[in-house]
Motif scaffolding. Structure first.
Motif, PDB file in Angstrom:
ATOM      1  N   ALA A 277     -15.594  41.208 -28.841  1.00  0.00           N
ATOM      2  CA  ALA A 277     -14.578  42.218 -28.505  1.00  0.00           C
ATOM      3  C   ALA A 277     -13.847  42.639 -29.772  1.00  0.00           C
ATOM      4  N   PRO A 278     -13.589  43.950 -29.939  1.00  0.00           N
ATOM      5  CA  PRO A 278     -12.764  44.399 -31.070  1.00  0.00           C
ATOM      6  C   PRO A 278     -11.308  44.010 -30.823  1.00  0.00           C
ATOM      7  N   VAL A 279     -10.660  43.417 -31.804  1.00  0.00           N
ATOM      8  CA  VAL A 279      -9.261  42.994 -31.645  1.00  0.00           C
ATOM      9  C   VAL A 279      -8.478  43.324 -32.911  1.00  0.00           C
ATOM     10  N   VAL A 280      -7.188  43.655 -32.740  1.00  0.00           N
ATOM     11  CA  VAL A 280      -6.317  43.907 -33.891  1.00  0.00           C
ATOM     12  C   VAL A 280      -5.040  43.062 -33.835  1.00  0.00           C
ATOM     13  N   THR A 281      -4.846  42.314 -32.751  1.00  0.00           N
ATOM     14  CA  THR A 281      -3.685  41.420 -32.641  1.00  0.00           C
ATOM     15  C   THR A 281      -4.126  40.136 -31.958  1.00  0.00           C
ATOM     16  N   THR A 282      -3.349  39.072 -32.147  1.00  0.00           N
ATOM     17  CA  THR A 282      -3.644  37.809 -31.482  1.00  0.00           C
ATOM     18  C   THR A 282      -3.400  37.909 -29.978  1.00  0.00           C
ATOM     19  N   ARG A 283      -2.542  38.842 -29.562  1.00  0.00           N
ATOM     20  CA  ARG A 283      -2.339  39.038 -28.119  1.00  0.00           C
ATOM     21  C   ARG A 283      -3.620  39.543 -27.470  1.00  0.00           C
ATOM     22  N   GLN A 284      -4.338  40.414 -28.186  1.00  0.00           N
ATOM     23  CA  GLN A 284      -5.609  40.896 -27.666  1.00  0.00           C
ATOM     24  C   GLN A 284      -6.641  39.766 -27.599  1.00  0.00           C
ATOM     25  N   VAL A 285      -6.620  38.893 -28.587  1.00  0.00           N
ATOM     26  CA  VAL A 285      -7.512  37.724 -28.557  1.00  0.00           C
ATOM     27  C   VAL A 285      -7.258  36.928 -27.280  1.00  0.00           C
ATOM     28  N   LYS A 286      -5.975  36.685 -26.989  1.00  0.00           N
ATOM     29  CA  LYS A 286      -5.605  35.925 -25.796  1.00  0.00           C
ATOM     30  C   LYS A 286      -6.058  36.639 -24.522  1.00  0.00           C
ATOM     31  N   ARG A 287      -5.858  37.965 -24.475  1.00  0.00           N
ATOM     32  CA  ARG A 287      -6.255  38.742 -23.302  1.00  0.00           C
ATOM     33  C   ARG A 287      -7.768  38.655 -23.065  1.00  0.00           C
ATOM     34  N   VAL A 288      -8.536  38.779 -24.132  1.00  0.00           N
ATOM     35  CA  VAL A 288     -10.002  38.729 -24.014  1.00  0.00           C
ATOM     36  C   VAL A 288     -10.449  37.355 -23.519  1.00  0.00           C
ATOM     37  N   LEU A 289      -9.880  36.295 -24.091  1.00  0.00           N
ATOM     38  CA  LEU A 289     -10.255  34.938 -23.677  1.00  0.00           C
ATOM     39  C   LEU A 289      -9.925  34.717 -22.200  1.00  0.00           C
ATOM     40  N   GLU A 290      -8.747  35.171 -21.793  1.00  0.00           N
ATOM     41  CA  GLU A 290      -8.352  35.034 -20.388  1.00  0.00           C
ATOM     42  C   GLU A 290      -9.336  35.766 -19.481  1.00  0.00           C
ATOM     43  N   LYS A 291      -9.736  36.972 -19.891  1.00  0.00           N
ATOM     44  CA  LYS A 291     -10.668  37.767 -19.088  1.00  0.00           C
ATOM     45  C   LYS A 291     -12.031  37.082 -19.002  1.00  0.00           C
ATOM     46  N   LEU A 292     -12.507  36.546 -20.118  1.00  0.00           N
ATOM     47  CA  LEU A 292     -13.797  35.855 -20.121  1.00  0.00           C
ATOM     48  C   LEU A 292     -13.777  34.648 -19.194  1.00  0.00           C
ATOM     49  N   TYR A 293     -12.657  33.898 -19.214  1.00  0.00           N
ATOM     50  CA  TYR A 293     -12.564  32.686 -18.395  1.00  0.00           C
ATOM     51  C   TYR A 293     -12.428  32.998 -16.906  1.00  0.00           C
ATOM     52  N   GLU A 294     -12.172  34.260 -16.587  1.00  0.00           N
ATOM     53  CA  GLU A 294     -12.167  34.646 -15.171  1.00  0.00           C
ATOM     54  C   GLU A 294     -13.593  34.638 -14.599  1.00  0.00           C
ATOM     55  N   ASN A 295     -14.562  34.767 -15.495  1.00  0.00           N
ATOM     56  CA  ASN A 295     -15.962  34.708 -15.084  1.00  0.00           C
ATOM     57  C   ASN A 295     -16.328  33.236 -14.860  1.00  0.00           C
ATOM     58  N   LYS A 296     -16.719  32.895 -13.623  1.00  0.00           N
ATOM     59  CA  LYS A 296     -16.959  31.488 -13.279  1.00  0.00           C
ATOM     60  C   LYS A 296     -18.062  30.862 -14.115  1.00  0.00           C
ATOM     61  N   LYS A 297     -19.088  31.660 -14.439  1.00  0.00           N
ATOM     62  CA  LYS A 297     -20.184  31.123 -15.241  1.00  0.00           C
ATOM     63  C   LYS A 297     -19.704  30.759 -16.646  1.00  0.00           C
ATOM     64  N   ILE A 298     -18.936  31.670 -17.272  1.00  0.00           N
ATOM     65  CA  ILE A 298     -18.419  31.404 -18.620  1.00  0.00           C
ATOM     66  C   ILE A 298     -17.423  30.247 -18.594  1.00  0.00           C
ATOM     67  N   ALA A 299     -16.565  30.228 -17.573  1.00  0.00           N
ATOM     68  CA  ALA A 299     -15.576  29.146 -17.454  1.00  0.00           C
ATOM     69  C   ALA A 299     -16.237  27.786 -17.285  1.00  0.00           C
ATOM     70  N   SER A 300     -17.444  27.772 -16.701  1.00  0.00           N
ATOM     71  CA  SER A 300     -18.129  26.497 -16.466  1.00  0.00           C
ATOM     72  C   SER A 300     -19.005  26.068 -17.634  1.00  0.00           C
ATOM     73  N   ALA A 301     -19.047  26.864 -18.710  1.00  0.00           N
ATOM     74  CA  ALA A 301     -19.860  26.503 -19.883  1.00  0.00           C
ATOM     75  C   ALA A 301     -19.377  25.174 -20.457  1.00  0.00           C
TER      76      ALA A 301
END
Length: 320
Positions: free
Chosen positions: A190-214
Motif C-alpha cells: 500500500a502507498p503510505v505517507v504517514t504512520t497513521r496510514q500504516v496503521k489503517r492499512v494494517l487494521e484493514k488487512l487484519y480484518e481479512n480472516k485469512k490474513i489474520a490467521s497467518a
C-alpha cells in the motif's frame, strides 16, 4: 553470454559457496537474483561485545572489473569508524585487483572488532535484542536491527498535518502467492505517507480472516520526509526472527519510499530453514516490481543497454 561474463559468474558462485560454508548461519542471502548478501561479523563467538553487519551487492563485473557495492551496518557505528573501515576495505580492493576479496574484507572487519574488544574502548551502549525462538527457527542469522522507538519518531517530527486526506485508507494491492513445502507466502502493498496510514492499512488487512490467521505477518515501511530530507522507517518480525529487518534492508537497497509491504506466511508444518527468508524477499520484490516501485530485471537491462548506446554515440560525436 561472453566467456568473460561466464567466468566471472562462476567465480561469484564459487566465492559465495565458500563463504556460506565458512561462516554458516552468520552468512545470509538477502536476494539471490540481485546478488545481495549479508554477513554478521563479531569480535568472538562466545558473548561478543562488538558486532557489525556487512552487506554486499555483487555487480556483473565483479571480481575482475568491478568492486562489490557494500554497506556497513551497526548501531554503534559512527562516521569516523565508518570512514576508517571503508578506507581499509577499499585499500584491500586496490591491493587485490581482479581477485575475490569478500573473505579478506570480512576478516579485516573482524580484526578491527577484536582490537576494539581488547582496547579500552567502552562496550557499545546498545540494549540487547532478545531473539524470540519459534518452532521454525533454525538459529539463522540475526540482523542487528533495532526498530525506531516512539521518541525517535517524535524527534524526526516529519509527520504531515492531520488532515482528513491523511486518514483515508490507501489502496491495498496483493501479490501472487509462493508455496513451498506446504508453506505459503503472499505480499501485500500500500502507498503510505504517514504512520497513521500504516496503521489503517494494517487494521484493514487484519480484518481479512485469512490474513489474520497467518502464522506471521511481517512488514516494513519507508516514508520520505521532504522537509527533513530523511526517512521514517520501521519494521515488524511478528515472531519470524529478523525477517522484518531483512525486509526493510531489501527496501533500502531497492531505494523505495512511501510504501508499506506486508508479507503473510502460513506455516505448513515443514521447516524451510533459510529458504523462508528467500521467499519473503522474493514475494516483496515481486509486488514492488508489479506496482512500479522497482523496475523489472528486463527493464533495468534495457536501461543499461540504452545508457551504454548513448555513451557510445556521444563518444563518436566527440571524436568527430
Amino acid at each position: 553470454m561472453a566467456a568473460g561474463d561466464t567466468e566471472r559468474a562462476q567465480q561469484q558462485i564459487d566465492e559465495i559457496e565458500a563463504l556460506s560454508s565458512i561462516y554458516g548461519d552468520d552468512w545470509c542471502v538477502v536476494d539471490e537474483d540481485e546478488k545481495i548478501y549479508c554477513i554478521k561479523i563479531s569480535d568472538c563467538l562466545d558473548q561478543p561485545k562488538w558486532t557489525l553487519c556487512l552487506q554486499v551487492i555483487l555487480p556483473p563485473g565483479y571480481p575482475t572489473a568491478e568492486p562489490p557495492i557494500y554497506q556497513l551496518n551497526a548501531p554503534w557505528l559512527r562516521a569516523q569508524d565508518y570512514t576508517e573501515l571503508a578506507n581499509s576495505l577499499e585499500e584491500i580492493y586496490v591491493q587485490n585487483l581482479g581477485e575475490s576479496i569478500l573473505y579478506l574484507w570480512v576478516e579485516k572487519i573482524r580484526e578491527v572488532l577484536v582490537e576494539k574488544a581488547q582496547s579500552s574502548d567502552p562496550e557499545p551502549d546498545i540494549k540487547k535484542i532478545t531473539e524470540e525462538v519459534d518452532e521454525d527457527d533454525g538459529g539463522d542469522f540475526l540482523l542487528d536491527y533495532q526498530p525506531i522507538q516512539e521518541n525517535q519518531i517524535k524527534m524526526l517530527n516529519c509527520m504531515t498535518s492531520e488532515t482528513q486526506e491523511d486518514e483515508e485508507l490507501p489502496p491495498i494491492h496483493h501479490g501472487n502467492p509462493i508455496t513451498d513445502r506446504r508453506s505459503t507466502f503472499q505480499a501485500h502493498l500500500a502507498p503510505v505517507v504517514t504512520t497513521r496510514q500504516v496503521k489503517r492499512v494494517l487494521e484493514k488487512l487484519y480484518e481479512n480472516k485469512k490474513i489474520a490467521s497467518a502464522t506471521h505477518n511481517i512488514y516494513a515501511y519507508r516514508i520520505y520526509c521532504e522537509d527533513k530530507q530523511t526517512f521514517l522507517q520501521d519494521c515488524e518480525d511478528d515472531g519470524e526472527t529478523a525477517a522484518g529487518g531483512r525486509l526493510l534492508h531489501l527496501m533500502q537497497i531497492l531505494n523505495v519510499h512511501n510504501v508499506l509491504v506486508v508479507v503473510s506466511r502460513w506455516y505448513g508444518g515443514i521447516l524451510l530453514g533459510p529458504d523462508r527468508f528467500k521467499h519473503i524477499n522474493n514475494c516483496a520484490r515481486n509486488v514492488l516490481v508489479e506496482y512500479d516501485y522497482v523496475p523489472s530485471t528486463e527493464e533495468s537491462s534495457r536501461q543499461t543497454g540504452k545508457s551504454k548506446k548513448i555513451r557510445k554515440e556521444n563518444k563518436k560525436r566527440t571524436e568527430h
